[in-house]
Motif scaffolding. Structure first.
Motif, PDB file in Angstrom:
ATOM      1  N   SER A  33      29.423 -14.119  55.319  1.00  0.00           N
ATOM      2  CA  SER A  33      29.308 -12.694  55.630  1.00  0.00           C
ATOM      3  C   SER A  33      28.477 -12.519  56.898  1.00  0.00           C
ATOM      4  O   SER A  33      27.429 -13.147  57.054  1.00  0.00           O
ATOM      5  CB  SER A  33      28.623 -11.944  54.485  1.00  0.00           C
ATOM      6  OG  SER A  33      29.365 -12.008  53.298  1.00  0.00           O
ATOM      7  N   TYR A  37      29.109  -6.771  58.447  1.00  0.00           N
ATOM      8  CA  TYR A  37      30.182  -6.697  57.439  1.00  0.00           C
ATOM      9  C   TYR A  37      31.479  -6.123  58.016  1.00  0.00           C
ATOM     10  O   TYR A  37      32.182  -5.350  57.358  1.00  0.00           O
ATOM     11  CB  TYR A  37      29.744  -5.847  56.241  1.00  0.00           C
ATOM     12  CG  TYR A  37      28.509  -6.338  55.529  1.00  0.00           C
ATOM     13  CD1 TYR A  37      28.352  -7.680  55.182  1.00  0.00           C
ATOM     14  CD2 TYR A  37      27.490  -5.449  55.178  1.00  0.00           C
ATOM     15  CE1 TYR A  37      27.223  -8.128  54.515  1.00  0.00           C
ATOM     16  CE2 TYR A  37      26.356  -5.880  54.501  1.00  0.00           C
ATOM     17  CZ  TYR A  37      26.222  -7.227  54.178  1.00  0.00           C
ATOM     18  OH  TYR A  37      25.098  -7.676  53.512  1.00  0.00           O
ATOM     19  N   ASN A  38      31.823  -6.522  59.242  1.00  0.00           N
ATOM     20  CA  ASN A  38      32.968  -5.892  59.913  1.00  0.00           C
ATOM     21  C   ASN A  38      34.057  -6.857  60.361  1.00  0.00           C
ATOM     22  O   ASN A  38      35.069  -6.435  60.919  1.00  0.00           O
ATOM     23  CB  ASN A  38      32.479  -5.097  61.117  1.00  0.00           C
ATOM     24  CG  ASN A  38      31.791  -5.974  62.162  1.00  0.00           C
ATOM     25  OD1 ASN A  38      31.423  -7.116  61.890  1.00  0.00           O
ATOM     26  ND2 ASN A  38      31.611  -5.425  63.354  1.00  0.00           N
ATOM     27  N   LYS A  62      38.068  -5.921  60.520  1.00  0.00           N
ATOM     28  CA  LYS A  62      38.334  -4.884  59.528  1.00  0.00           C
ATOM     29  C   LYS A  62      39.271  -3.830  60.090  1.00  0.00           C
ATOM     30  O   LYS A  62      39.337  -3.602  61.302  1.00  0.00           O
ATOM     31  CB  LYS A  62      37.028  -4.240  59.063  1.00  0.00           C
ATOM     32  CG  LYS A  62      36.351  -3.326  60.067  1.00  0.00           C
ATOM     33  CD  LYS A  62      35.077  -2.760  59.476  1.00  0.00           C
ATOM     34  CE  LYS A  62      34.418  -1.739  60.396  1.00  0.00           C
ATOM     35  NZ  LYS A  62      35.183  -0.501  60.544  1.00  0.00           N
ATOM     36  N   LEU A  71      32.741  -2.928  54.639  1.00  0.00           N
ATOM     37  CA  LEU A  71      31.956  -3.911  53.885  1.00  0.00           C
ATOM     38  C   LEU A  71      32.740  -5.193  53.582  1.00  0.00           C
ATOM     39  O   LEU A  71      33.025  -5.519  52.429  1.00  0.00           O
ATOM     40  CB  LEU A  71      31.454  -3.281  52.570  1.00  0.00           C
ATOM     41  CG  LEU A  71      30.533  -2.064  52.730  1.00  0.00           C
ATOM     42  CD1 LEU A  71      30.185  -1.486  51.366  1.00  0.00           C
ATOM     43  CD2 LEU A  71      29.268  -2.420  53.498  1.00  0.00           C
ATOM     44  N   ILE A  72      33.063  -5.914  54.624  1.00  0.00           N
ATOM     45  CA  ILE A  72      33.798  -7.174  54.479  1.00  0.00           C
ATOM     46  C   ILE A  72      32.806  -8.244  54.010  1.00  0.00           C
ATOM     47  O   ILE A  72      31.896  -8.636  54.740  1.00  0.00           O
ATOM     48  CB  ILE A  72      34.450  -7.585  55.815  1.00  0.00           C
ATOM     49  CG1 ILE A  72      35.252  -6.415  56.404  1.00  0.00           C
ATOM     50  CG2 ILE A  72      35.315  -8.823  55.613  1.00  0.00           C
ATOM     51  CD1 ILE A  72      36.302  -5.825  55.483  1.00  0.00           C
ATOM     52  N   TRP A  73      33.015  -8.729  52.798  1.00  0.00           N
ATOM     53  CA  TRP A  73      32.036  -9.604  52.157  1.00  0.00           C
ATOM     54  C   TRP A  73      32.606 -10.979  51.825  1.00  0.00           C
ATOM     55  O   TRP A  73      33.767 -11.134  51.427  1.00  0.00           O
ATOM     56  CB  TRP A  73      31.577  -8.984  50.830  1.00  0.00           C
ATOM     57  CG  TRP A  73      30.680  -7.803  50.941  1.00  0.00           C
ATOM     58  CD1 TRP A  73      30.180  -7.225  52.078  1.00  0.00           C
ATOM     59  CD2 TRP A  73      30.163  -7.020  49.852  1.00  0.00           C
ATOM     60  NE1 TRP A  73      29.396  -6.144  51.762  1.00  0.00           N
ATOM     61  CE2 TRP A  73      29.359  -5.992  50.409  1.00  0.00           C
ATOM     62  CE3 TRP A  73      30.303  -7.093  48.466  1.00  0.00           C
ATOM     63  CZ2 TRP A  73      28.702  -5.057  49.625  1.00  0.00           C
ATOM     64  CZ3 TRP A  73      29.643  -6.154  47.676  1.00  0.00           C
ATOM     65  CH2 TRP A  73      28.856  -5.146  48.247  1.00  0.00           C
ATOM     66  N   ALA A  90      36.744  -6.491  50.308  1.00  0.00           N
ATOM     67  CA  ALA A  90      36.636  -5.365  51.230  1.00  0.00           C
ATOM     68  C   ALA A  90      36.744  -4.066  50.447  1.00  0.00           C
ATOM     69  O   ALA A  90      37.262  -4.033  49.327  1.00  0.00           O
ATOM     70  CB  ALA A  90      37.737  -5.427  52.291  1.00  0.00           C
ATOM     71  N   THR A  94      32.014   3.155  51.807  1.00  0.00           N
ATOM     72  CA  THR A  94      30.709   2.618  51.434  1.00  0.00           C
ATOM     73  C   THR A  94      30.099   3.375  50.257  1.00  0.00           C
ATOM     74  O   THR A  94      29.012   3.035  49.794  1.00  0.00           O
ATOM     75  CB  THR A  94      29.732   2.696  52.621  1.00  0.00           C
ATOM     76  OG1 THR A  94      29.612   4.064  53.040  1.00  0.00           O
ATOM     77  CG2 THR A  94      30.232   1.846  53.788  1.00  0.00           C
ATOM     78  N   HIS A 104      34.886  -2.456  46.110  1.00  0.00           N
ATOM     79  CA  HIS A 104      35.556  -3.634  46.651  1.00  0.00           C
ATOM     80  C   HIS A 104      36.722  -4.106  45.792  1.00  0.00           C
ATOM     81  O   HIS A 104      36.709  -3.989  44.567  1.00  0.00           O
ATOM     82  CB  HIS A 104      34.560  -4.786  46.791  1.00  0.00           C
ATOM     83  CG  HIS A 104      33.622  -4.628  47.931  1.00  0.00           C
ATOM     84  ND1 HIS A 104      32.573  -3.748  47.906  1.00  0.00           N
ATOM     85  CD2 HIS A 104      33.584  -5.229  49.158  1.00  0.00           C
ATOM     86  CE1 HIS A 104      31.916  -3.816  49.056  1.00  0.00           C
ATOM     87  NE2 HIS A 104      32.508  -4.696  49.826  1.00  0.00           N
ATOM     88  N   TYR A 294      21.361  -4.707  52.887  1.00  0.00           N
ATOM     89  CA  TYR A 294      21.422  -4.461  54.325  1.00  0.00           C
ATOM     90  C   TYR A 294      20.302  -5.149  55.090  1.00  0.00           C
ATOM     91  O   TYR A 294      20.161  -4.952  56.294  1.00  0.00           O
ATOM     92  CB  TYR A 294      21.419  -2.952  54.587  1.00  0.00           C
ATOM     93  CG  TYR A 294      22.667  -2.289  54.063  1.00  0.00           C
ATOM     94  CD1 TYR A 294      23.881  -2.431  54.720  1.00  0.00           C
ATOM     95  CD2 TYR A 294      22.645  -1.552  52.876  1.00  0.00           C
ATOM     96  CE1 TYR A 294      25.041  -1.842  54.226  1.00  0.00           C
ATOM     97  CE2 TYR A 294      23.791  -0.967  52.372  1.00  0.00           C
ATOM     98  CZ  TYR A 294      24.990  -1.111  53.049  1.00  0.00           C
ATOM     99  OH  TYR A 294      26.137  -0.537  52.555  1.00  0.00           O
TER     100      TYR A 294
END
Length: 324
Positions: A33, A37-38, A62, A71-73, A90, A94, A104, A294
């Motif tokens: 990650s 998170y993009n 994203k 929120l690409i995790w 994803a 948010t 997600h 964060y």
């Protein structure tokens, strides 16, 4: 071989949820990650230490809107049937859903190019991996056994207290489940329920006639730690009763060394294939301002580990930071 853990640690700063895969081409492939998170990036090197200096290559970004826009995790890169696959989670927003959870879902992208880092254009989207529940889900991994591909992930069941449980299913192909999911673990012990009731971030290693499935538990602060499930490699992996769950964490914060919240691990091996390596993220302070999610300073660390006389892994303690 760095059996004495003489690695630079952290290996890569500000990379949480780290995953390292050693491929047959002799390269280590790393993804994790990123703090924004993009996007999804990959870096590679011929040595583990070399990953610290390898230039990352962005291979997917994203979307501007929709289910893969926020929120690409926790991406993981796998090589299955001569193709590359990356699993990631994803969200569309948010904001939280009616259960107070992020929104997600799990997705898969594929590349049939020999070098997965060559171009973003070589990656195609296989879409969402759908399970038995339309709910918060993330942290997918996979492993092969006797020509069968198994998928393991974390997901929220609205009928079960907590944020996420660990599930397993056989796959029809790398982006489609074949069997009904089986829940292997849910948060139940005190060390799994500090701050949040969490089982997530599964990772699998096969040694000594058994599969060992590690996972992370509790909130993503200093309470974060690792638990473990194990099963005979001759047993039916889709029968929950065949799995044994450790009653204590197998890897946790070391307050004396200021190593806090180790977890979301993966496994790899040394260059000579003789020593197993634990890959994980960790912080060196507890004074987190705002949401720990964060805070960017979950750094990627690696360390060798050994095996006990009974065939179980001995992860030891998180090694201290060692900037060289």
């Amino acid at each position: 071989m760095n059996k004495d853990n003489n690695y630079i640690n952290p290996l890569i700063i500000q990379r949480a949820d780290p995953f390292i895969y050693k491929h047959t081409d002799g390269y280590y492939y790393f993804t994790a990650s990123v703090p924004a998170y993009n996007l999804i990036e990959i870096r590679r090197a011929k040595t583990l230490a070399g990953l610290a200096h390898a230039a990352p290559r962005t291979i997917w970004r994203k979307h501007d809107s929709g289910p893969m826009s926020q929120l690409i995790w926790a991406p993981e890169i796998h090589y299955i049937d001569s193709k590359w696959f990356i699993y990631f989670a994803a969200a569309e927003t948010t904001s939280f859903d009616e259960n107070g959870m992020f929104q997600h879902r799990m997705f898969c992208i594929e590349c049939d190019n020999e070098n997965p880092m060559e171009s973003e254009d070589n990656w195609i989207e296989r879409g969402q991996i759908k399970t038995h529940l339309d709910s918060f889900s993330l942290d997918a991994t996979c492993f092969e056994v006797k020509d069968k591909l198994y998928y393991v992930w974390a997901q929220k069941d609205p009928q079960i207290k907590g944020n996420s449980n660990i599930y397993i299913a056989e796959m029809e192909n790398p982006w489609t489940l074949k069997t009904s999911p089986v829940m292997l673990s849910k948060p139940e012990f005190d060390w799994e329920t500090r701050g949040f009731w969490v089982n997530e971030g599964p990772a699998v290693i096969h040694r000594n006639g058994r599969f060992f499935l590690t996972y992370s538990a509790s909130a993503t602060d200093e309470n974060y730690c690792m638990g473990m499930l194990s099963v005979s490699d001759q047993a039916d992996l889709l029968d929950k009763d065949n799995w044994t769950k450790s009653k204590e964490p197998v890897f946790q914060s070391d307050l004396a060394q200021r190593q806090y919240g180790p977890g979301h691990n993966s496994f790899t091996v040394t260059e000579d294939n003789q020593t197993d390596i634990l890959v994980y993220h960790c912080r060196d302070y507890t004074e987190i301002k705002g949401d720990p999610l964060y805070d960017p300073n979950r750094h990627t660390k690696i360390q060798a580990f050994t095996w006990n006389d009974d065939g179980t892994p001995n992860f030891g303690k998180p090694v201290p930071y060692n900037y060289q």
